[in-house]
Design a protein around this motif. Structure first.
Motif, PDB file in Angstrom:
ATOM      1  N   ALA A  29     -35.872 -83.237 -27.400  1.00  0.00           N
ATOM      2  CA  ALA A  29     -36.939 -82.780 -28.290  1.00  0.00           C
ATOM      3  C   ALA A  29     -36.829 -81.282 -28.579  1.00  0.00           C
ATOM      4  O   ALA A  29     -37.648 -80.727 -29.315  1.00  0.00           O
ATOM      5  CB  ALA A  29     -38.296 -83.104 -27.673  1.00  0.00           C
ATOM      6  N   GLY A  30     -35.861 -80.620 -27.972  1.00  0.00           N
ATOM      7  CA  GLY A  30     -35.677 -79.196 -28.233  1.00  0.00           C
ATOM      8  C   GLY A  30     -36.430 -78.284 -27.282  1.00  0.00           C
ATOM      9  O   GLY A  30     -36.454 -77.067 -27.466  1.00  0.00           O
ATOM     10  N   LEU A  31     -37.045 -78.878 -26.247  1.00  0.00           N
ATOM     11  CA  LEU A  31     -37.737 -78.063 -25.241  1.00  0.00           C
ATOM     12  C   LEU A  31     -36.729 -77.661 -24.159  1.00  0.00           C
ATOM     13  O   LEU A  31     -35.893 -78.469 -23.753  1.00  0.00           O
ATOM     14  CB  LEU A  31     -38.894 -78.857 -24.633  1.00  0.00           C
ATOM     15  CG  LEU A  31     -40.035 -79.147 -25.607  1.00  0.00           C
ATOM     16  CD1 LEU A  31     -40.952 -80.242 -25.058  1.00  0.00           C
ATOM     17  CD2 LEU A  31     -40.830 -77.878 -25.895  1.00  0.00           C
ATOM     18  N   ARG A  32     -36.830 -76.410 -23.715  1.00  0.00           N
ATOM     19  CA  ARG A  32     -35.926 -75.910 -22.678  1.00  0.00           C
ATOM     20  C   ARG A  32     -36.661 -75.907 -21.336  1.00  0.00           C
ATOM     21  O   ARG A  32     -37.799 -75.438 -21.253  1.00  0.00           O
ATOM     22  CB  ARG A  32     -35.443 -74.493 -23.011  1.00  0.00           C
ATOM     23  CG  ARG A  32     -34.787 -74.395 -24.375  1.00  0.00           C
ATOM     24  CD  ARG A  32     -34.206 -73.020 -24.629  1.00  0.00           C
ATOM     25  NE  ARG A  32     -33.008 -72.798 -23.841  1.00  0.00           N
ATOM     26  CZ  ARG A  32     -31.784 -73.187 -24.224  1.00  0.00           C
ATOM     27  NH1 ARG A  32     -31.598 -73.812 -25.376  1.00  0.00           N
ATOM     28  NH2 ARG A  32     -30.749 -72.941 -23.463  1.00  0.00           N
ATOM     29  N   ILE A  33     -35.994 -76.415 -20.298  1.00  0.00           N
ATOM     30  CA  ILE A  33     -36.566 -76.412 -18.948  1.00  0.00           C
ATOM     31  C   ILE A  33     -36.214 -75.055 -18.337  1.00  0.00           C
ATOM     32  O   ILE A  33     -35.087 -74.848 -17.891  1.00  0.00           O
ATOM     33  CB  ILE A  33     -36.005 -77.578 -18.115  1.00  0.00           C
ATOM     34  CG1 ILE A  33     -36.309 -78.916 -18.810  1.00  0.00           C
ATOM     35  CG2 ILE A  33     -36.594 -77.551 -16.690  1.00  0.00           C
ATOM     36  CD1 ILE A  33     -35.516 -80.109 -18.261  1.00  0.00           C
ATOM     37  N   VAL A  34     -37.181 -74.123 -18.331  1.00  0.00           N
ATOM     38  CA  VAL A  34     -36.896 -72.751 -17.889  1.00  0.00           C
ATOM     39  C   VAL A  34     -37.299 -72.506 -16.429  1.00  0.00           C
ATOM     40  O   VAL A  34     -37.030 -71.444 -15.879  1.00  0.00           O
ATOM     41  CB  VAL A  34     -37.536 -71.696 -18.824  1.00  0.00           C
ATOM     42  CG1 VAL A  34     -36.907 -71.766 -20.212  1.00  0.00           C
ATOM     43  CG2 VAL A  34     -39.054 -71.862 -18.913  1.00  0.00           C
ATOM     44  N   ALA A  35     -37.945 -73.496 -15.815  1.00  0.00           N
ATOM     45  CA  ALA A  35     -38.224 -73.468 -14.378  1.00  0.00           C
ATOM     46  C   ALA A  35     -38.432 -74.903 -13.946  1.00  0.00           C
ATOM     47  O   ALA A  35     -38.979 -75.718 -14.692  1.00  0.00           O
ATOM     48  CB  ALA A  35     -39.471 -72.649 -14.068  1.00  0.00           C
TER      49      ALA A  35
END
Ligand code: CMP
Length: 139
Positions: A29-35
């Protein structure tokens, strides 16, 4: 605008070894897992996190479920991340969730509905701060 939202992959996901499958949908979906970290929530953590639902009939069951097995807590970042993640999750009731959503594909019930996502910028900030320090969030 670029936003951050707080996500939980719930016990029904860790139990069934589906964390990668759910993360694939998040990233697609274009979301980045940043933590991201896998934790076993304590009862006080779960009761405090779901404090707004304290008076609901399902509160006890909800807390027991959330501490029954490990969860994965995450910070997701992206354009309109809060609304986008809620779209990707689908409706709380998996029977009402749209095709292609995480809950339609994976959720078991209203309670065991696979994922949590913040509902507004203020709650996102509060929820993130409950589980992550600034230095743990790496964009
Ligand atoms: P979540 O988005 O994490 O926020 C509140 C949670 O309560 C919800 O997902 C579900 O896991 C749970 N929940 C909501 N409605 C019900 C219900 N009717 N019965 C049991 N659990 C529920």
């Amino acid at each position: 605008a670029i936003e951050q939202t707080f996500s939980i992959l719930k016990p029904d996901v860790t139990r069934r070894n589906l964390t990668g499958a759910v993360n694939a949908k998040i990233e697609a979906a274009g979301l980045r897992i940043v933590a991201q970290k896998r934790i076993h929530m304590t009862r006080p953590q779960a009761e405090s996190f779901y404090g707004v639902h304290k008076e609901r009939p399902f509160f006890g069951e909800l807390v027991e479920m959330m501490i029954s097995e490990p969860v994965v807590v995450q910070v997701l970042r992206g354009e309109s991340a809060i609304a986008k993640y809620r779209e990707v999750m689908g409706a709380t009731n998996p029977e009402k969730a749209d095709a292609g959503t995480i809950r339609k594909e994976f959720a078991l019930s209203m309670g065991e509905n696979s994922v949590h996502g913040s509902d507004a910028p203020e709650t996102a900030a509060t929820e993130i701060a409950q589980f992550f320090t600034e230095s743990e969030i790496v964009g």
